[in-house]
Design a protein around this motif. Structure first.
Motif, PDB file in Angstrom:
ATOM      1  N   PRO A 236       0.919  -1.125   0.140  1.00  0.00           N
ATOM      2  CA  PRO A 236      -0.074   0.137  -0.039  1.00  0.00           C
ATOM      3  C   PRO A 236       0.985   1.205   0.107  1.00  0.00           C
ATOM      4  O   PRO A 236       0.329   2.080  -0.559  1.00  0.00           O
ATOM      5  CB  PRO A 236      -0.861  -0.182   1.211  1.00  0.00           C
ATOM      6  N   ASP A 237       1.967   1.293   0.408  1.00  0.00           N
ATOM      7  CA  ASP A 237       2.947   2.574   0.381  1.00  0.00           C
ATOM      8  C   ASP A 237       3.207   2.813  -0.812  1.00  0.00           C
ATOM      9  O   ASP A 237       3.286   4.158  -1.150  1.00  0.00           O
ATOM     10  CB  ASP A 237       4.159   2.033   1.358  1.00  0.00           C
ATOM     11  N   SER A 238       3.567   1.960  -1.691  1.00  0.00           N
ATOM     12  CA  SER A 238       3.921   2.153  -3.223  1.00  0.00           C
ATOM     13  C   SER A 238       2.623   2.100  -4.101  1.00  0.00           C
ATOM     14  O   SER A 238       2.542   2.474  -5.310  1.00  0.00           O
ATOM     15  CB  SER A 238       5.092   1.333  -3.825  1.00  0.00           C
ATOM     16  N   ASN A 239       1.455   1.451  -3.727  1.00  0.00           N
ATOM     17  CA  ASN A 239       0.385   1.503  -4.093  1.00  0.00           C
ATOM     18  C   ASN A 239       0.503   0.306  -5.413  1.00  0.00           C
ATOM     19  O   ASN A 239      -0.389   0.102  -6.168  1.00  0.00           O
ATOM     20  CB  ASN A 239      -0.418   2.633  -4.769  1.00  0.00           C
ATOM     21  N   LEU A 240       1.204  -0.447  -5.178  1.00  0.00           N
ATOM     22  CA  LEU A 240       1.701  -1.520  -6.229  1.00  0.00           C
ATOM     23  C   LEU A 240       1.308  -2.972  -5.886  1.00  0.00           C
ATOM     24  O   LEU A 240       1.572  -3.330  -4.759  1.00  0.00           O
ATOM     25  CB  LEU A 240       3.114  -1.520  -6.600  1.00  0.00           C
ATOM     26  N   ILE A 241       0.814  -3.903  -6.973  1.00  0.00           N
ATOM     27  CA  ILE A 241       0.632  -5.161  -6.976  1.00  0.00           C
ATOM     28  C   ILE A 241       1.438  -5.753  -7.896  1.00  0.00           C
ATOM     29  O   ILE A 241       1.299  -5.619  -9.003  1.00  0.00           O
ATOM     30  CB  ILE A 241      -0.715  -5.562  -7.018  1.00  0.00           C
ATOM     31  N   ARG A 242       2.625  -6.332  -7.533  1.00  0.00           N
ATOM     32  CA  ARG A 242       3.611  -6.829  -8.264  1.00  0.00           C
ATOM     33  C   ARG A 242       3.506  -8.462  -8.232  1.00  0.00           C
ATOM     34  O   ARG A 242       2.890  -8.999  -7.587  1.00  0.00           O
ATOM     35  CB  ARG A 242       4.861  -6.673  -7.853  1.00  0.00           C
ATOM     36  N   GLY A 243       4.007  -8.917  -9.622  1.00  0.00           N
ATOM     37  CA  GLY A 243       4.001 -10.366  -9.702  1.00  0.00           C
ATOM     38  C   GLY A 243       5.281 -10.779 -10.477  1.00  0.00           C
ATOM     39  O   GLY A 243       5.954 -10.059 -11.150  1.00  0.00           O
ATOM     40  N   TYR A 244       5.676 -12.085 -10.261  1.00  0.00           N
ATOM     41  CA  TYR A 244       6.952 -12.638 -10.684  1.00  0.00           C
ATOM     42  C   TYR A 244       6.636 -14.010 -10.895  1.00  0.00           C
ATOM     43  O   TYR A 244       5.925 -14.887 -10.337  1.00  0.00           O
ATOM     44  CB  TYR A 244       8.133 -12.509  -9.586  1.00  0.00           C
ATOM     45  N   VAL A 245       6.900 -14.520 -12.240  1.00  0.00           N
ATOM     46  CA  VAL A 245       6.751 -15.946 -12.882  1.00  0.00           C
ATOM     47  C   VAL A 245       8.151 -16.359 -13.340  1.00  0.00           C
ATOM     48  O   VAL A 245       8.770 -15.458 -14.191  1.00  0.00           O
ATOM     49  CB  VAL A 245       5.506 -15.803 -13.799  1.00  0.00           C
ATOM     50  N   GLU A 246       8.652 -17.582 -13.042  1.00  0.00           N
ATOM     51  CA  GLU A 246       9.716 -18.043 -13.629  1.00  0.00           C
ATOM     52  C   GLU A 246       9.621 -19.664 -13.987  1.00  0.00           C
ATOM     53  O   GLU A 246       8.942 -20.539 -13.052  1.00  0.00           O
ATOM     54  CB  GLU A 246      10.882 -17.898 -12.482  1.00  0.00           C
ATOM     55  N   TYR A 247       9.827 -19.860 -15.060  1.00  0.00           N
ATOM     56  CA  TYR A 247       9.618 -21.139 -15.504  1.00  0.00           C
ATOM     57  C   TYR A 247      11.011 -21.918 -15.858  1.00  0.00           C
ATOM     58  O   TYR A 247      11.827 -21.205 -16.637  1.00  0.00           O
ATOM     59  CB  TYR A 247       8.779 -21.345 -16.671  1.00  0.00           C
ATOM     60  N   PHE A 248      11.271 -23.162 -15.328  1.00  0.00           N
ATOM     61  CA  PHE A 248      12.624 -23.883 -15.603  1.00  0.00           C
ATOM     62  C   PHE A 248      13.814 -23.265 -15.021  1.00  0.00           C
ATOM     63  O   PHE A 248      14.803 -23.448 -15.639  1.00  0.00           O
ATOM     64  CB  PHE A 248      12.467 -24.233 -17.157  1.00  0.00           C
ATOM     65  N   GLY A 249      13.409 -22.235 -14.268  1.00  0.00           N
ATOM     66  CA  GLY A 249      14.633 -21.422 -13.761  1.00  0.00           C
ATOM     67  C   GLY A 249      15.417 -20.476 -14.888  1.00  0.00           C
ATOM     68  O   GLY A 249      16.347 -19.794 -14.752  1.00  0.00           O
ATOM     69  N   VAL A 250      14.824 -20.339 -16.026  1.00  0.00           N
ATOM     70  CA  VAL A 250      15.162 -19.693 -17.185  1.00  0.00           C
ATOM     71  C   VAL A 250      14.331 -18.533 -17.577  1.00  0.00           C
ATOM     72  O   VAL A 250      14.799 -17.540 -17.623  1.00  0.00           O
ATOM     73  CB  VAL A 250      15.447 -20.850 -18.288  1.00  0.00           C
ATOM     74  N   MET A 251      13.087 -19.001 -17.654  1.00  0.00           N
ATOM     75  CA  MET A 251      12.203 -17.619 -18.105  1.00  0.00           C
ATOM     76  C   MET A 251      11.923 -17.038 -16.928  1.00  0.00           C
ATOM     77  O   MET A 251      11.012 -17.658 -15.983  1.00  0.00           O
ATOM     78  CB  MET A 251      10.759 -18.253 -18.836  1.00  0.00           C
ATOM     79  N   ARG A 252      12.295 -15.856 -16.895  1.00  0.00           N
ATOM     80  CA  ARG A 252      11.783 -14.906 -15.521  1.00  0.00           C
ATOM     81  C   ARG A 252      11.192 -13.614 -16.056  1.00  0.00           C
ATOM     82  O   ARG A 252      11.571 -12.815 -16.867  1.00  0.00           O
ATOM     83  CB  ARG A 252      13.202 -14.408 -15.096  1.00  0.00           C
ATOM     84  N   VAL A 253      10.054 -13.521 -15.481  1.00  0.00           N
ATOM     85  CA  VAL A 253       9.001 -12.331 -15.871  1.00  0.00           C
ATOM     86  C   VAL A 253       8.544 -11.351 -14.817  1.00  0.00           C
ATOM     87  O   VAL A 253       8.181 -12.083 -13.450  1.00  0.00           O
ATOM     88  CB  VAL A 253       7.876 -12.985 -16.671  1.00  0.00           C
ATOM     89  N   VAL A 254       8.559 -10.294 -14.763  1.00  0.00           N
ATOM     90  CA  VAL A 254       7.907  -9.373 -13.790  1.00  0.00           C
ATOM     91  C   VAL A 254       6.924  -8.726 -14.409  1.00  0.00           C
ATOM     92  O   VAL A 254       6.767  -8.635 -15.504  1.00  0.00           O
ATOM     93  CB  VAL A 254       9.048  -8.455 -13.223  1.00  0.00           C
ATOM     94  N   MET A 255       5.605  -8.327 -13.388  1.00  0.00           N
ATOM     95  CA  MET A 255       4.734  -7.433 -13.982  1.00  0.00           C
ATOM     96  C   MET A 255       4.299  -6.639 -12.670  1.00  0.00           C
ATOM     97  O   MET A 255       4.390  -6.965 -11.534  1.00  0.00           O
ATOM     98  CB  MET A 255       3.681  -8.650 -14.450  1.00  0.00           C
ATOM     99  N   CYS A 256       3.456  -5.748 -13.168  1.00  0.00           N
ATOM    100  CA  CYS A 256       2.841  -4.808 -12.286  1.00  0.00           C
ATOM    101  C   CYS A 256       1.357  -4.860 -12.569  1.00  0.00           C
ATOM    102  O   CYS A 256       0.825  -4.813 -13.664  1.00  0.00           O
ATOM    103  CB  CYS A 256       3.183  -3.101 -12.589  1.00  0.00           C
ATOM    104  N   LEU A 257       0.752  -5.629 -11.622  1.00  0.00           N
ATOM    105  CA  LEU A 257      -0.768  -6.032 -11.756  1.00  0.00           C
ATOM    106  C   LEU A 257      -1.662  -4.655 -11.206  1.00  0.00           C
ATOM    107  O   LEU A 257      -2.755  -4.772 -11.919  1.00  0.00           O
ATOM    108  CB  LEU A 257      -1.209  -7.218 -10.960  1.00  0.00           C
ATOM    109  N   SER A 258      -1.077  -3.788 -10.541  1.00  0.00           N
ATOM    110  CA  SER A 258      -1.914  -2.808 -10.028  1.00  0.00           C
ATOM    111  C   SER A 258      -1.254  -1.524  -9.621  1.00  0.00           C
ATOM    112  O   SER A 258       0.088  -1.929  -9.182  1.00  0.00           O
ATOM    113  CB  SER A 258      -2.957  -3.118  -8.853  1.00  0.00           C
ATOM    114  N   SER A 259      -1.304  -0.427  -9.851  1.00  0.00           N
ATOM    115  CA  SER A 259      -0.771   0.746  -9.326  1.00  0.00           C
ATOM    116  C   SER A 259      -1.406   1.361  -8.478  1.00  0.00           C
ATOM    117  O   SER A 259      -1.199   2.767  -8.451  1.00  0.00           O
ATOM    118  CB  SER A 259       0.026   1.490 -10.456  1.00  0.00           C
ATOM    119  N   SER A 260      -2.803   1.267  -8.083  1.00  0.00           N
ATOM    120  CA  SER A 260      -3.575   1.758  -7.116  1.00  0.00           C
ATOM    121  C   SER A 260      -4.062   1.186  -6.142  1.00  0.00           C
ATOM    122  O   SER A 260      -5.160   1.351  -5.431  1.00  0.00           O
ATOM    123  CB  SER A 260      -4.802   2.263  -8.004  1.00  0.00           C
ATOM    124  N   TYR A 261      -3.250   0.062  -5.484  1.00  0.00           N
ATOM    125  CA  TYR A 261      -3.615  -0.787  -4.714  1.00  0.00           C
ATOM    126  C   TYR A 261      -3.555  -0.031  -3.159  1.00  0.00           C
ATOM    127  O   TYR A 261      -2.702   0.397  -2.632  1.00  0.00           O
ATOM    128  CB  TYR A 261      -2.941  -1.921  -4.371  1.00  0.00           C
TER     129      TYR A 261
END
Length: 381
Positions: A236-261
């Motif tokens: 709530p301090d940054s208003n962010l909901i963040r996500g991270y998905v990694e597959y096989f230790g190789v494919m690494r993805v970040v995401m911003c699911l919300s910026s108004s939380y």
């Protein structure tokens, strides 16, 4: 804001009754996911997203699924055609075995007659081909040929080329949906994740994911394991909901699911070793700013060398394990075959003749593997 007791489908917003609850895999089953979430997608939306988003991801990840011989809850990873560095074609199966992509028939006429060579994918196919040869050349004794036909193992003498590529919006939507599935288990409503919802529902909306290799976000990463990891957190301090998905230790993805939380802080992580289907206890340090995530969207956090290092960290150990497993399989098969065909009966003392036959039968089964080890070391030297 906490979710109501009434669960609605992420995509069509229909009320999810027991009859239409799809029990969605958090990580797709196609790449070894096990955990399921309820009250997230209806059966219809699960089927449609699976046909599009999950299928795109599965196609990209299938070479790794086959290489690591993942343990799927339902079915095996589909076999796939590959070429070796010399241009030969092979079909790689889920158990690590190689097949010919098609049977091979070669007919060569010379002064002494006709030479015919047959390579088949199994004995039944070889027998069908031999019967065809006998019809063409009636002077041949088909039954005699069939009796002499033997199944023999062989190994590719050249490495298989894996041309990995990942990306695209459909696979990206699969990442985002997986992150939202984890959010749904925390008690926070997925409706809070406005950027993710918009990306999933509107074809022309801006993607809310990017690849991230600036630093390793997984804490105390287990060595040599091609892990799958999903992590979400709300701040709530940054208003962010963040996500991270990694597959096989190789494919690494970040995401911003919300910026108004503005709700309570939360964090959740789910991880699994897809080669064993075993859940892991890991954590992720996903304390990125919106600027960091935006740079990932713009490919500024992509690092080809880091991708190569991530691949090497899991492929090398997997090759060692597979080499050991194949050695044990070949030895066990050779011993069983030799004792079953040397003429000795259980409990009897082996005669010299039976011993000599036993040794010959052992070598018959071990020869392809031994020669493959020798040529492999010779190429490395």
């Amino acid at each position: 804001m906490r979710s109501d007791r009434e669960k609605r489908c992420l995509l069509c917003e229909a009320v999810i009754s027991k009859e239409i609850d799809s029990r969605e895999h958090l990580i797709p089953n196609s790449i070894g996911g096990r955990k399921k979430v309820s009250g997230f997608l209806c059966v219809g939306c699960n089927s449609e997203s699976g046909d599009n988003w999950e299928s795109a991801l599965a196609r990209q990840m299938n070479p790794l699924s086959l290489f690591f011989r993942i343990n799927r809850e339902r079915g095996d990873a589909p076999s796939q055609n590959f070429q070796t560095t010399s241009g030969d074609e092979w079909v790689l199966n889920a158990d690590g075995s190689l097949d010919l992509p098609r049977p091979i028939f070669k007919e060569h006429k010379n002064e002494s007659g006709v030479e015919i060579n047959i390579s088949a994918r199994n004995m039944a196919e070889a027998k069908r081909m031999l019967k065809g040869v006998a019809r063409k050349y009636p002077q041949l004794d088909a039954d005699e040929l069939l009796e002499k036909a033997q199944a023999k193992s062989s190994y590719s003498q050249n490495p298989i080329k894996f041309n990995l590529s990942f990306g695209g919006l459909d696979a990206g939507r699969s990442f985002v949906k997986t992150a939202l599935a984890l959010v749904s288990t925390t008690g926070v409503s997925v409706r809070e994740c406005e950027h993710a919802i918009q990306f999933l529902k509107e074809q022309e909306s801006e993607p809310c994911f990017g690849y991230y290799y600036e630093k390793d976000l997984v804490l105390e990463r287990p060595a040599g394991i091609p892990i799958h990891v999903v992590h979400v957190n709300g701040d709530p301090d940054s208003n962010l909901i963040r996500g991270y998905v990694e597959y096989f230790g190789v494919m690494r993805v970040v995401m911003c699911l919300s910026s108004s939380y503005s709700g309570s802080a939360f964090s959740a992580t789910y991880s699994i070793d897809p080669t064993k289907g075993k859940e892991l206890d890991l954590d992720v340090d996903l304390d990125l700013t919106s600027t960091d995530i935006r740079k990932a969207y713009d490919d500024e956090k992509w690092d080809g060398n880091a991708v190569q290092e991530a691949m090497g960290a899991v492929i090398g150990p997997a090759l060692e394990i597979q080499h050991k497993e194949e050695r044990e399989r070949v030895l066990d098969e050779a011993v069983r075959y030799a004792f079953a065909n040397c003429g000795a009966k259980e409990g009897e003392t082996i005669t010299e003749e039976q011993h000599n036959r036993l040794v010959g039968l052992l070598w018959e089964k071990l020869e392809p593997w031994v020669l493959n080890q020798f040529t492999g070391r010779h190429r490395r030297d």
